[in-house]
Design a protein around this motif. Structure first.
Motif, PDB file in Angstrom:
ATOM      1  N   GLU A 144       0.847  -1.811  -0.529  1.00 22.35           N
ATOM      2  CA  GLU A 144       0.107  -0.061   0.138  1.00 22.35           C
ATOM      3  C   GLU A 144       0.750   0.909  -0.073  1.00 22.35           C
ATOM      4  O   GLU A 144       0.089   2.380  -0.443  1.00 22.35           O
ATOM      5  N   LEU A 145       1.446   1.552   0.886  1.00 21.59           N
ATOM      6  CA  LEU A 145       3.353   2.158   1.288  1.00 21.59           C
ATOM      7  C   LEU A 145       3.293   2.791  -0.421  1.00 21.59           C
ATOM      8  O   LEU A 145       3.150   3.993  -1.225  1.00 21.59           O
ATOM      9  N   CYS A 146       3.997   1.850  -1.604  1.00 23.46           N
ATOM     10  CA  CYS A 146       4.607   1.956  -2.201  1.00 23.46           C
ATOM     11  C   CYS A 146       3.955   2.409  -4.063  1.00 23.46           C
ATOM     12  O   CYS A 146       3.819   2.628  -4.571  1.00 23.46           O
ATOM     13  N   LYS A 147       2.180   2.421  -3.226  1.00 23.21           N
ATOM     14  CA  LYS A 147       1.555   2.814  -4.454  1.00 23.21           C
ATOM     15  C   LYS A 147       1.063   4.305  -4.088  1.00 23.21           C
ATOM     16  O   LYS A 147      -0.113   4.985  -4.322  1.00 23.21           O
ATOM     17  N   ASP A 207      -2.683  11.261  -2.903  1.00 22.06           N
ATOM     18  CA  ASP A 207      -2.919  10.093  -1.954  1.00 22.06           C
ATOM     19  C   ASP A 207      -3.256  11.167  -0.485  1.00 22.06           C
ATOM     20  O   ASP A 207      -4.060  10.696   0.558  1.00 22.06           O
ATOM     21  N   VAL A 208      -2.421  11.220   0.070  1.00 21.23           N
ATOM     22  CA  VAL A 208      -2.463  12.415   1.282  1.00 21.23           C
ATOM     23  C   VAL A 208      -2.992  13.162   1.696  1.00 21.23           C
ATOM     24  O   VAL A 208      -2.529  15.001   0.447  1.00 21.23           O
ATOM     25  N   ASP A 209      -3.723  13.517   2.623  1.00 17.57           N
ATOM     26  CA  ASP A 209      -4.543  15.125   2.870  1.00 17.57           C
ATOM     27  C   ASP A 209      -4.166  15.706   4.027  1.00 17.57           C
ATOM     28  O   ASP A 209      -4.289  14.820   5.248  1.00 17.57           O
ATOM     29  N   PHE A 210      -3.464  16.613   4.146  1.00 19.36           N
ATOM     30  CA  PHE A 210      -1.811  17.207   5.301  1.00 19.36           C
ATOM     31  C   PHE A 210      -3.182  17.809   6.002  1.00 19.36           C
ATOM     32  O   PHE A 210      -3.211  18.229   7.494  1.00 19.36           O
ATOM     33  N   LEU A 229      -5.283  13.060   6.474  1.00 20.66           N
ATOM     34  CA  LEU A 229      -5.523  11.358   6.219  1.00 20.66           C
ATOM     35  C   LEU A 229      -5.096  10.434   5.322  1.00 20.66           C
ATOM     36  O   LEU A 229      -4.719  11.939   4.221  1.00 20.66           O
ATOM     37  N   ILE A 230      -5.209   9.848   5.108  1.00 20.61           N
ATOM     38  CA  ILE A 230      -4.230   9.038   3.827  1.00 20.61           C
ATOM     39  C   ILE A 230      -5.057   8.119   3.391  1.00 20.61           C
ATOM     40  O   ILE A 230      -5.891   7.464   3.638  1.00 20.61           O
ATOM     41  N   GLN A 231      -5.219   7.944   1.623  1.00 20.91           N
ATOM     42  CA  GLN A 231      -5.722   7.354   0.818  1.00 20.91           C
ATOM     43  C   GLN A 231      -5.178   6.225   0.432  1.00 20.91           C
ATOM     44  O   GLN A 231      -4.554   6.714  -0.359  1.00 20.91           O
ATOM     45  N   LYS A 288     -10.494   3.076  -5.154  1.00 24.82           N
ATOM     46  CA  LYS A 288     -10.060   3.634  -4.625  1.00 24.82           C
ATOM     47  C   LYS A 288     -10.626   3.390  -2.531  1.00 24.82           C
ATOM     48  O   LYS A 288     -11.932   3.782  -3.354  1.00 24.82           O
ATOM     49  N   GLU A 289      -9.857   3.159  -1.968  1.00 20.37           N
ATOM     50  CA  GLU A 289     -10.687   3.719  -0.529  1.00 20.37           C
ATOM     51  C   GLU A 289     -10.129   4.170   0.488  1.00 20.37           C
ATOM     52  O   GLU A 289      -9.243   4.187   0.452  1.00 20.37           O
ATOM     53  N   MET A 290     -11.260   4.668   1.051  1.00 14.10           N
ATOM     54  CA  MET A 290     -10.476   5.436   2.597  1.00 14.10           C
ATOM     55  C   MET A 290     -10.445   4.184   3.398  1.00 14.10           C
ATOM     56  O   MET A 290     -11.092   3.990   3.506  1.00 14.10           O
TER      57      MET A 290
END
Length: 182
Positions: free
Chosen positions: A147-150, A155-158, A162-164, A179-181
């Motif tokens: 998941e981290l590699c993708k 995808d990051v809402d600072f 939140l991380i998508q 995508k999913e939260m």
């Protein structure tokens, strides 16, 4: 039907059921190893009707001889049962011979986790900045490596912290933007 064709049909079924790529890969790898073993035992291509319980048991015995753990062999039995249940439901075999396979018991190991102090020591000893950032991110979010590699900056809402997380999808229409939260 040939065993190889039945395996392809089953893997297509798993894709249609939206099983993960890793599940499909693992099942395919296991069933293809079974096919190779049985074809060697029968000296050629094998039809489903030609497979007997002793073939499945022989495969599991060979896996044990090759050093497969009880947990791995238990998973193999589960895959064989799932495969044969599919074949039986589709009337591709007259009986589900996998139900006669003995279950393989094993002692589940307790998972161990790093303490906060151990995690801090680990992070302090990582010299590579990218690896350090990845380790900190996984430790604080629970993300898997895949998941981290993708992950992308989009995808990051600072602002909302939140991380998508991107999930694997086979039918993009079923999951918008795939995508999913989390």
């Amino acid at each position: 039907m040939l065993l190889k064709k039945a395996i392809e049909t089953y893997l297509d079924y798993l894709k249609a059921k939206e099983r993960s790529k890793e599940t499909i890969r693992g099942y395919g790898q296991e069933l293809n190893a079974l096919s190779l073993f049985i074809e060697q035992e029968h000296n050629g291509a094998v039809y489903l009707d030609d497979i007997e319980l002793k073939d499945l048991e022989g495969y599991l015995t060979r896996q044990k001889e090759k050093g497969s753990s009880a947990k791995t062999r238990s998973r193999q039995v589960s895959i064989l049962r799932s495969f044969y249940a599919f074949l039986f439901k589709r009337d591709l075999v007259e009986k589900d011979i996998s139900q006669k396979l003995e279950s393989i018991s094993y002692q589940e190991k307790e998972r161990t986790h790093l303490t906060p102090e151990e995690m801090e020591t680990l992070i302090e000893n990582i010299d590579h900045p990218l690896v350090k950032t990845a380790t900190i991110t996984m430790a604080n979010t629970g993300l898997r490596i895949s998941e981290l590699c993708k992950l992308t900056l989009n995808d990051v809402d600072f602002k909302k912290n939140l991380i998508q997380v991107r999930l694997e999808c086979y039918h993009k229409s079923a999951v918008p933007n795939c995508k999913e939260m989390r």
